[in-house]
Write a protein that holds these residues in place. Sequence first.
Motif, PDB file in Angstrom:
ATOM      1  N   SER A 127       0.815  -1.223   0.000  1.00 16.46           N
ATOM      2  CA  SER A 127       0.000   0.000   0.000  1.00 16.46           C
ATOM      3  C   SER A 127       0.846   1.269   0.000  1.00 16.46           C
ATOM      4  O   SER A 127       0.379   2.344  -0.355  1.00 16.46           O
ATOM      5  CB  SER A 127      -0.957   0.009   1.194  1.00 16.46           C
ATOM      6  N   LYS A 128       2.129   1.151   0.350  1.00 16.31           N
ATOM      7  CA  LYS A 128       3.036   2.312   0.261  1.00 16.31           C
ATOM      8  C   LYS A 128       3.273   2.705  -1.203  1.00 16.31           C
ATOM      9  O   LYS A 128       3.464   3.863  -1.526  1.00 16.31           O
ATOM     10  CB  LYS A 128       4.397   1.974   0.890  1.00 16.31           C
ATOM     11  N   TYR A 129       3.309   1.687  -2.068  1.00 15.67           N
ATOM     12  CA  TYR A 129       3.640   1.917  -3.474  1.00 15.67           C
ATOM     13  C   TYR A 129       2.403   1.989  -4.363  1.00 15.67           C
ATOM     14  O   TYR A 129       2.457   2.512  -5.469  1.00 15.67           O
ATOM     15  CB  TYR A 129       4.577   0.808  -3.969  1.00 15.67           C
ATOM     16  N   TYR A 130       1.307   1.436  -3.855  1.00 14.60           N
ATOM     17  CA  TYR A 130       0.057   1.430  -4.614  1.00 14.60           C
ATOM     18  C   TYR A 130      -1.030   2.043  -3.731  1.00 14.60           C
ATOM     19  O   TYR A 130      -1.620   1.359  -2.898  1.00 14.60           O
ATOM     20  CB  TYR A 130      -0.305  -0.006  -5.048  1.00 14.60           C
ATOM     21  N   HIS A 131      -1.261   3.336  -3.905  1.00 11.80           N
ATOM     22  CA  HIS A 131      -2.225   4.033  -3.051  1.00 11.80           C
ATOM     23  C   HIS A 131      -3.645   3.547  -3.311  1.00 11.80           C
ATOM     24  O   HIS A 131      -4.506   3.650  -2.439  1.00 11.80           O
ATOM     25  CB  HIS A 131      -2.102   5.551  -3.257  1.00 11.80           C
ATOM     26  N   ARG A 132      -3.886   3.040  -4.499  1.00 11.73           N
ATOM     27  CA  ARG A 132      -5.149   2.344  -4.770  1.00 11.73           C
ATOM     28  C   ARG A 132      -4.832   0.850  -4.813  1.00 11.73           C
ATOM     29  O   ARG A 132      -4.303   0.344  -5.804  1.00 11.73           O
ATOM     30  CB  ARG A 132      -5.747   2.791  -6.105  1.00 11.73           C
TER      31      ARG A 132
END
Length: 267
Positions: A127-132
Amino acid sequence: MTIKMVAVDMDGTFLNSQQDYDRKRFANIYQEMKEQGIRFVIASGNQYYQLKSFFPEIAKELSFVAENGAYVVSEEKEIFYGEIDPKTVVDVLTILEQFEDGHTILCGKNSAYVNEKEPAEFIQHGSKYYHRLKKVPDLLEIEEDIIFKFALSFPVQQVEIVLEQLHEALGDKLVPVSSGHGDIDLIISGIHKANGLMQLQELWGINAEELATFGDSGNDLEMLAHAGHSFAMGNAQPKVKEVAQKTISSNDEQGVLVTLEQLLQNN
């Protein structure tokens, strides 16, 4: 020497180990770049929505080569996207079941997806790299989205071996590339960061000799080889330093910002 375009990788390159950068120093550099008519591009394996979040004041005027070149957005306008054929998505997910120590995020245009059974630690890291990032019961059942790439995570010490095994197992379906820290991306052949930059160069009438690129990992190799001016970080992988024209100080020593200040003085 005339530079009209600068492209930076983010993790391990523009960002320090705390996932940040000297915002005041960069603001001055960016202002000078604008005055000299130099385009600033973020070229990363990460998701567009995550990359935008690092530049809240200026994101609307920047250009992003996201998802390792599979999604190109300039000034909030979609320029290009690549798509993995749905059958290939199914085939690759089936192949990945053989790799016991791996974890998978499926990267789409609307969102990234992760199996809800994955360890909470991995989902939190993702989730740090993929906000969605959506948790789903089964990655095989994702519909109504365009899939750009696979983002895989393995124990760091296994990465080189796993890269070879993936090359063999995938054939010509997708290309595995290292993106640092035990992460491996599976990308569409020919759709990499350099291809994304070329889309923008064509849009702006800028040739490769007028382009400067900065990187540290295997997914930066094509854009470093493509650019007239290429810089590997002091912390870069050995093969990256071989491809780049020059090695500069590390990401924790603000190597990109130091070098940009020098380039702007000489431009």
